[in-house]
Write a protein that holds these residues in place. Structure first.
Motif, PDB file in Angstrom:
ATOM      1  N   THR A  15      -4.025  18.196  45.106  1.00 13.78           N
ATOM      2  CA  THR A  15      -3.120  19.333  44.964  1.00 13.78           C
ATOM      3  C   THR A  15      -3.927  20.576  44.595  1.00 13.78           C
ATOM      4  OG1 THR A  15      -1.343  17.896  44.146  1.00 13.78           O
ATOM      5  CG2 THR A  15      -1.112  20.262  43.760  1.00 13.78           C
ATOM      6  N   HIS A  16      -3.760  21.648  45.349  1.00 13.76           N
ATOM      7  CA  HIS A  16      -4.366  22.936  45.035  1.00 13.76           C
ATOM      8  C   HIS A  16      -3.303  23.792  44.337  1.00 13.76           C
ATOM      9  CE1 HIS A  16      -7.856  22.337  47.844  1.00 13.76           C
ATOM     10  NE2 HIS A  16      -6.982  21.485  48.365  1.00 13.76           N
ATOM     11  N   TRP A  17      -3.649  24.377  43.197  1.00  8.61           N
ATOM     12  CA  TRP A  17      -2.679  25.189  42.471  1.00  8.61           C
ATOM     13  C   TRP A  17      -3.247  26.568  42.133  1.00  8.61           C
ATOM     14  CZ3 TRP A  17      -4.004  26.986  37.672  1.00  8.61           C
ATOM     15  CH2 TRP A  17      -5.040  26.327  36.998  1.00  8.61           C
ATOM     16  N   GLU A  18      -2.351  27.525  42.001  1.00  6.70           N
ATOM     17  CA  GLU A  18      -2.737  28.891  41.653  1.00  6.70           C
ATOM     18  C   GLU A  18      -1.633  29.506  40.806  1.00  6.70           C
ATOM     19  OE1 GLU A  18      -4.004  33.126  43.804  1.00  6.70           O
ATOM     20  OE2 GLU A  18      -3.506  31.361  45.015  1.00  6.70           O
ATOM     21  N   THR A  19      -2.005  30.182  39.750  1.00  2.00           N
ATOM     22  CA  THR A  19      -1.031  30.830  38.873  1.00  2.00           C
ATOM     23  C   THR A  19      -0.527  32.124  39.512  1.00  2.00           C
ATOM     24  OG1 THR A  19      -2.114  29.931  36.906  1.00  2.00           O
ATOM     25  CG2 THR A  19      -0.604  31.780  36.582  1.00  2.00           C
ATOM     26  N   LEU A  20       0.791  32.231  39.655  1.00  8.57           N
ATOM     27  CA  LEU A  20       1.413  33.441  40.198  1.00  8.57           C
ATOM     28  C   LEU A  20       1.897  34.366  39.089  1.00  8.57           C
ATOM     29  CD1 LEU A  20       3.562  31.892  43.081  1.00  8.57           C
ATOM     30  CD2 LEU A  20       1.261  32.862  43.228  1.00  8.57           C
ATOM     31  N   ARG A  21       2.467  33.769  38.026  1.00  3.43           N
ATOM     32  CA  ARG A  21       3.002  34.540  36.889  1.00  3.43           C
ATOM     33  C   ARG A  21       2.725  33.776  35.603  1.00  3.43           C
ATOM     34  NH1 ARG A  21       7.809  37.278  38.334  1.00  3.43           N
ATOM     35  NH2 ARG A  21       7.910  38.044  36.190  1.00  3.43           N
ATOM     36  N   ARG A  22       2.462  34.500  34.521  1.00  4.73           N
ATOM     37  CA  ARG A  22       2.330  33.908  33.202  1.00  4.73           C
ATOM     38  C   ARG A  22       3.424  34.480  32.305  1.00  4.73           C
ATOM     39  NH1 ARG A  22      -2.861  31.840  31.719  1.00  4.73           N
ATOM     40  NH2 ARG A  22      -2.628  32.708  29.623  1.00  4.73           N
ATOM     41  N   PHE A  23       4.159  33.631  31.666  1.00  8.84           N
ATOM     42  CA  PHE A  23       5.209  34.048  30.743  1.00  8.84           C
ATOM     43  C   PHE A  23       4.720  33.740  29.332  1.00  8.84           C
ATOM     44  CE2 PHE A  23       7.123  32.541  34.735  1.00  8.84           C
ATOM     45  CZ  PHE A  23       7.682  33.724  35.191  1.00  8.84           C
ATOM     46  N   GLU A  24       3.973  34.676  28.757  1.00  3.41           N
ATOM     47  CA  GLU A  24       3.237  34.437  27.526  1.00  3.41           C
ATOM     48  C   GLU A  24       4.145  34.030  26.366  1.00  3.41           C
ATOM     49  OE1 GLU A  24      -0.023  34.529  27.319  1.00  3.41           O
ATOM     50  OE2 GLU A  24      -0.567  35.462  29.234  1.00  3.41           O
ATOM     51  N   ARG A  25       5.220  34.750  26.151  1.00  3.99           N
ATOM     52  CA  ARG A  25       6.071  34.481  24.992  1.00  3.99           C
ATOM     53  C   ARG A  25       6.803  33.153  25.132  1.00  3.99           C
ATOM     54  NH1 ARG A  25       9.503  39.655  23.240  1.00  3.99           N
ATOM     55  NH2 ARG A  25       9.896  38.211  21.503  1.00  3.99           N
ATOM     56  N   ALA A  26       7.122  32.775  26.354  1.00  3.22           N
ATOM     57  CA  ALA A  26       7.832  31.515  26.576  1.00  3.22           C
ATOM     58  C   ALA A  26       6.874  30.334  26.663  1.00  3.22           C
ATOM     59  CB  ALA A  26       8.664  31.597  27.851  1.00  3.22           C
ATOM     60  N   GLY A  27       5.593  30.620  26.845  1.00  2.00           N
ATOM     61  CA  GLY A  27       4.626  29.536  26.993  1.00  2.00           C
ATOM     62  C   GLY A  27       4.830  28.751  28.272  1.00  2.00           C
ATOM     63  N   ALA A  28       5.000  29.468  29.382  1.00  2.31           N
ATOM     64  CA  ALA A  28       5.246  28.833  30.682  1.00  2.31           C
ATOM     65  C   ALA A  28       4.570  29.650  31.774  1.00  2.31           C
ATOM     66  CB  ALA A  28       6.742  28.709  30.950  1.00  2.31           C
ATOM     67  N   ALA A  29       4.489  29.076  32.959  1.00  2.00           N
ATOM     68  CA  ALA A  29       3.842  29.762  34.076  1.00  2.00           C
ATOM     69  C   ALA A  29       4.492  29.363  35.388  1.00  2.00           C
ATOM     70  CB  ALA A  29       2.352  29.436  34.116  1.00  2.00           C
ATOM     71  N   LEU A  30       4.420  30.273  36.346  1.00  4.09           N
ATOM     72  CA  LEU A  30       4.881  30.007  37.709  1.00  4.09           C
ATOM     73  C   LEU A  30       3.654  29.770  38.572  1.00  4.09           C
ATOM     74  CD1 LEU A  30       7.126  29.941  39.893  1.00  4.09           C
ATOM     75  CD2 LEU A  30       6.775  32.414  40.167  1.00  4.09           C
ATOM     76  N   LEU A  31       3.598  28.593  39.207  1.00  2.00           N
ATOM     77  CA  LEU A  31       2.461  28.232  40.033  1.00  2.00           C
ATOM     78  C   LEU A  31       2.851  28.116  41.500  1.00  2.00           C
ATOM     79  CD1 LEU A  31       0.887  25.294  37.952  1.00  2.00           C
ATOM     80  CD2 LEU A  31       0.564  27.758  37.627  1.00  2.00           C
TER      81      LEU A  31
ATOM     82  N   ARG B 204      -7.229  28.531  33.552  1.00  2.00           N
ATOM     83  CA  ARG B 204      -7.876  29.126  34.714  1.00  2.00           C
ATOM     84  C   ARG B 204      -6.816  29.666  35.677  1.00  2.00           C
ATOM     85  NH1 ARG B 204     -10.584  24.692  37.580  1.00  2.00           N
ATOM     86  NH2 ARG B 204      -9.024  23.400  36.546  1.00  2.00           N
ATOM     87  N   PRO B 205      -7.163  30.644  36.510  1.00  3.19           N
ATOM     88  CA  PRO B 205      -6.173  31.189  37.446  1.00  3.19           C
ATOM     89  C   PRO B 205      -5.811  30.248  38.588  1.00  3.19           C
ATOM     90  CG  PRO B 205      -8.307  32.212  37.804  1.00  3.19           C
ATOM     91  CD  PRO B 205      -8.430  31.416  36.548  1.00  3.19           C
ATOM     92  N   LYS B 206      -6.731  29.341  38.917  1.00  2.14           N
ATOM     93  CA  LYS B 206      -6.479  28.406  40.011  1.00  2.14           C
ATOM     94  C   LYS B 206      -7.318  27.158  39.814  1.00  2.14           C
ATOM     95  CE  LYS B 206      -7.815  31.273  43.210  1.00  2.14           C
ATOM     96  NZ  LYS B 206      -8.184  31.839  44.541  1.00  2.14           N
ATOM     97  N   GLY B 207      -6.985  26.111  40.576  1.00  6.70           N
ATOM     98  CA  GLY B 207      -7.758  24.881  40.459  1.00  6.70           C
ATOM     99  C   GLY B 207      -7.305  23.842  41.458  1.00  6.70           C
ATOM    100  N   VAL B 208      -7.944  22.685  41.417  1.00 13.29           N
ATOM    101  CA  VAL B 208      -7.631  21.574  42.307  1.00 13.29           C
ATOM    102  C   VAL B 208      -7.502  20.307  41.468  1.00 13.29           C
ATOM    103  CG1 VAL B 208      -8.370  20.197  44.295  1.00 13.29           C
ATOM    104  CG2 VAL B 208      -8.941  22.639  44.194  1.00 13.29           C
ATOM    105  N   VAL B 209      -6.455  19.535  41.724  1.00 22.52           N
ATOM    106  CA  VAL B 209      -6.297  18.228  41.093  1.00 22.52           C
ATOM    107  C   VAL B 209      -6.562  17.177  42.162  1.00 22.52           C
ATOM    108  CG1 VAL B 209      -4.821  16.716  39.742  1.00 22.52           C
ATOM    109  CG2 VAL B 209      -4.498  19.192  39.620  1.00 22.52           C
TER     110      VAL B 209
END
Length: 340
Positions: free
Chosen positions: A232-248, A202-207
């Motif tokens: 904690t409220h989180w939101e995806t800023l960038r997706r690095f598809e090939r690396a399998g990682a994301a910047l939140l 998901r693009p964003k969420g709450v834990v």
């Protein structure tokens, strides 16, 4: 010897001490005494309340209360004898500080990764506190205690970013109240940049998972049903598809020890470089190219940076807001993921 006086609940306290009094209402019945007092006295953490209990500084009904787990009854009146602020004992050291803002009330620092906030076991000196004593002299608030003058909140040793420190006791109490309120009725904002393994669905969420000391390893934090509220409220800023990682972007609604690190791990997205809560994902690094693996090795820490800090000025009420860009090591990691 200081002259003694009697508190409203009959506790003998030194004349230099102050007494905080709190009365429980119907909604407080059944709560643990330490939780109740920490909630009603926001300038004091639960750990501080427990320490005061052990020192015999808390009373109710004319008797000393030493059991933090004692249950509160409606109408119970508590008196907490607070000792005078302790002088800062650590010595000042000439350690460079990245000062973002400073006046006679507070100082905002952009802490580098690797700098411990205050002296503790294994870190007797070389801390942010030592640097602050050298920079500020005797003006730091003593409310934080001998080893933590001026410290309102903390960042892990290997977490970089923005941190505010109080220069006098009134500022310390006002800032502590804002942090205890978690920004629910004021302008407090604490937001972090976090690089995580995996691509969130998901693009964003709450834990919303309570946290406490792990029963298996007391040096770690874990999700516990009897833990303290942690959101904690989180939101995806960038997706690095090939690396399998994301910047939140992770915004704290509460501020617990290791909160973001534990919450992200519970989601299945531990932080890059987190050897404590992300050890099971070390094989993820095999998806990185040579430049990515080199950047991760150079990072050598959890990929977490306190990028945004906002609060009301403790003296003027002005809303202050500060931002810190990703430091060099974290930006190098982001660039390597982006280029893969």
């Amino acid at each position: 010897m200081p002259e003694a006086s009697s508190s409203p609940a009959g506790v003998q306290v030194a004349a230099t001490e102050t007494v905080e009094t709190v009365t429980a209402g119907p909604d407080d019945a059944g709560a643990r005494a330490d939780r109740f007092l920490a909630a009603r006295l926001p300038a004091f953490s639960r750990a501080r309340i427990q320490a005061l209990m052990r020192q015999g500084a808390v009373s109710t009904g004319g008797r000393t209360l030493v059991d933090p787990s004692a249950r509160v009854n409606a109408g119970d009146a508590f008196a907490v004898a607070v000792p005078p602020p302790a002088a800062a004992e650590p010595e000042g050291q000439d350690i460079p500080l990245a000062v973002v803002f400073e006046d006679e009330h507070l100082i905002v620092i952009d802490k580098p990764a690797g700098l411990v906030v205050h002296p503790a076991a294994g870190h007797a000196d070389g801390t942010l506190v030592n640097a602050l004593i050298n920079h500020c002299g005797a003006s730091l608030s003593g409310v934080g205690g001998v080893a933590r003058p001026g410290i309102v909140h903390r960042l892990d040793k290997d977490t970089s970013g923005l941190l505010v420190v109080a220069k006098h006791d009134a500022a310390h109490r006002a800032l502590s109240a804002q942090f205890a309120d978690h920004g629910r009725t004021g302008p407090l904002v604490r937001s972090y940049l976090a690089l995580v393994w995996g691509l969130p669905a998901r693009p964003k969420g709450v834990v919303d998972l309570p946290l406490g000391r792990s029963e298996r390893n007391r040096e770690k934090i874990a999700v516990r049903k009897d833990g303290r509220e942690a959101i904690t409220h989180w939101e995806t800023l960038r997706r690095f598809e090939r690396a399998g990682a994301a910047l939140l972007a992770c915004r704290l609604e509460t501020g617990r020890t290791h909160q973001i690190r534990v919450h992200m791990a519970e989601l299945g997205h531990p932080l890059l470089g987190d050897g404590v809560y992300g050890a099971s994902h070390r094989t993820k690094a095999s998806r990185l190219d040579d430049a990515g693996r080199a950047a991760l090795a150079t990072l050598g820490r959890q990929a977490l940076h306190a990028a945004e800090l906002g609060f009301a000025h403790p003296a003027t009420g002005e809303e202050l807001h500060f931002e810190s860009p990703a430091p060099t090591d974290l930006q190098r990691m982001i660039d390597a993921l982006d280029a893969q």
